[in-house]
Design an enzyme around this catalytic site. Structure first.
Site, PDB file in Angstrom:
ATOM      1  N   SER A 128       0.815  -1.180  -0.114  1.00 29.75           N
ATOM      2  CA  SER A 128       0.140  -0.033   0.001  1.00 29.75           C
ATOM      3  C   SER A 128       0.678   1.263  -0.034  1.00 29.75           C
ATOM      4  O   SER A 128       1.794   1.338   0.721  1.00 29.75           O
ATOM      5  CB  SER A 128      -0.930  -0.008   1.239  1.00 29.75           C
ATOM      6  OG  SER A 128      -1.387   1.173   1.620  1.00 29.75           O
ATOM      7  N   GLU A 130       0.257   3.559   1.726  1.00 28.78           N
ATOM      8  CA  GLU A 130       0.340   4.196   3.041  1.00 28.78           C
ATOM      9  C   GLU A 130       1.719   3.728   3.859  1.00 28.78           C
ATOM     10  O   GLU A 130       1.824   4.354   4.758  1.00 28.78           O
ATOM     11  CB  GLU A 130      -0.939   3.507   3.860  1.00 28.78           C
ATOM     12  CG  GLU A 130      -2.135   4.417   3.647  1.00 28.78           C
ATOM     13  CD  GLU A 130      -2.454   5.579   4.031  1.00 28.78           C
ATOM     14  OE1 GLU A 130      -1.687   5.848   5.114  1.00 28.78           O
ATOM     15  OE2 GLU A 130      -3.397   6.135   3.536  1.00 28.78           O
ATOM     16  N   TYR A 152      -1.902   0.428  10.508  1.00 21.90           N
ATOM     17  CA  TYR A 152      -2.053  -0.014   9.013  1.00 21.90           C
ATOM     18  C   TYR A 152      -0.691  -0.078   8.113  1.00 21.90           C
ATOM     19  O   TYR A 152      -0.551  -1.191   7.879  1.00 21.90           O
ATOM     20  CB  TYR A 152      -3.406   0.585   8.524  1.00 21.90           C
ATOM     21  CG  TYR A 152      -3.628  -0.080   6.933  1.00 21.90           C
ATOM     22  CD1 TYR A 152      -4.150  -1.140   6.729  1.00 21.90           C
ATOM     23  CD2 TYR A 152      -3.164   0.812   5.975  1.00 21.90           C
ATOM     24  CE1 TYR A 152      -4.018  -1.813   5.241  1.00 21.90           C
ATOM     25  CE2 TYR A 152      -3.317   0.467   4.642  1.00 21.90           C
ATOM     26  CZ  TYR A 152      -3.788  -0.754   4.218  1.00 21.90           C
ATOM     27  OH  TYR A 152      -3.964  -1.150   3.163  1.00 21.90           O
TER      28      TYR A 152
END
Length: 324
Positions: A128, A130, A152
């Site tokens: 990801s 992120e 996360y």
């Protein structure tokens, strides 16, 4: 590109946005598609109802090593796509340990199951954007250092690096796709893009009065999920396992998404949108923009749906759904 003989694919996270689009894509390619759903939950099959008769669904759990190993041994897949995760950033602050168990350690369990399987399937890990978090360079490339800003993001970093370690230590065909934000009408309502498109539809239809959001200036690289699943598949068709950034190369603010969505239904967004501090993240990710040049060069991948087209698609889908 056609598949010469019937391949078998296993998708974890089958019932999610990406899982449903990937299942559709692989079925069109002639694959036999198997999907994993958590046996401890009541599955929401709404995203795959239209193809359910063409799939084989298995109850299993990334938290249970033996169930993963048994599933892979029984199916003998040629490709495994790990799309399962606790994927909502805000929720990862509310349940950081559960997020780590699923999104980080869960990857390790699948890799162990594959390592000892007879078939030695190729493995795709859903990494990801992120992971970049507090970005160290703009745009973000495959070599950009990670600086996650949430449980996360940190869990995804573990999943990414453990995949690299198994690839290099055990000569496994294991790759990670570092996908930037990808949205669709199938996105969960807890995600800001779908929250916006759904609220716009409801406001237009007189079902809702206001839309409360967090940081309107946060910028993301947004693409269409249906385009991005093709990149996942392309990564597993290569001769050499390689990690890729999948992105549009453009960045847009939350406010831009809001403006386009309200403009599509001829409403002034400023009359309906309010900023609520409760939607601000403890550690904000301000700017994400990916460099997809390697994917273009090596995979021949290009996005088909542009940003305005994505916003229109989502608003139209929600207008249709809310008008029922």
């Amino acid at each position: 590109m056609a598949v010469s003989q019937k391949k078998i694919a296993l998708i974890t996270g089958l019932t999610g946005q990406d899982g449903s689009y990937l299942a559709e894509f692989l079925l069109e390619k002639g694959y036999q598609v198997h999907g994993m759903i958590r046996r401890s939950s009541t599955p929401n099959l709404s995203r795959i109802e239209h193809i359910l008769d063409r799939l084989t669904v298995h109850p299993s759990d990334l938290l249970d090593q033996s169930s993963m190993a048994n599933l892979i041994e029984s199916i003998q897949p040629s490709e495994v796509y790990n799309l399962a995760a606790q994927s909502f950033v805000t929720a990862s602050w509310d349940m950081p340990l559960a997020t780590a168990e699923m999104t980080a350690v869960g990857v390790n369990r699948i890799l162990e199951a594959i390592r000892y399987s007879r078939q030695s399937p190729r493995f795709y890990q859903a990494s990801s954007s992120e992971m970049f978090g507090k970005v160290q360079e703009i745009p973000q490339r495959e070599e950009t250092p990670f600086y996650p800003r949430s449980p996360y993001g940190a869990s995804k970093v573990f999943g990414h690096w453990i995949t690299v370690n198994y690839r290099e230590s055990f000569n496994m065909f294991a790759v990670s796709g570092i996908l930037f934000n990808h949205e669709s009408p199938r996105r969960g309502l807890e995600f800001v893009t779908r929250k916006i498109s759904n609220a716009v539809a409801r406001i237009k239809l007189g079902k809702q009065q206001k839309l409360s959001l967090g940081n309107l200036q946060a910028k993301r690289d947004w693409g269409f999920a249906g385009d991005y699943v093709q990149a996942m598949w392309l990564m597993l068709q290569q001769d050499v396992p390689t990690d890729f950034v999948i992105a549009t190369g453009e960045t847009h603010s939350v406010q831009e998404f809001v403006e386009l969505a309200f403009d599509h239904v001829n409403l002034d967004w400023q009359k309906y949108v309010e900023v609520d501090p409760k939607y601000l993240r403890p550690a904000e990710v301000d700017l994400l923009i990916g460099d997809p040049s390697l994917a273009r060069k090596k995979l021949g991948w290009e996005r088909k749906v542009d940003f305005p087209g994505l916003v229109r698609m989502m608003v139209e889908a929600d207008l249709k759904a809310e008008a029922k």
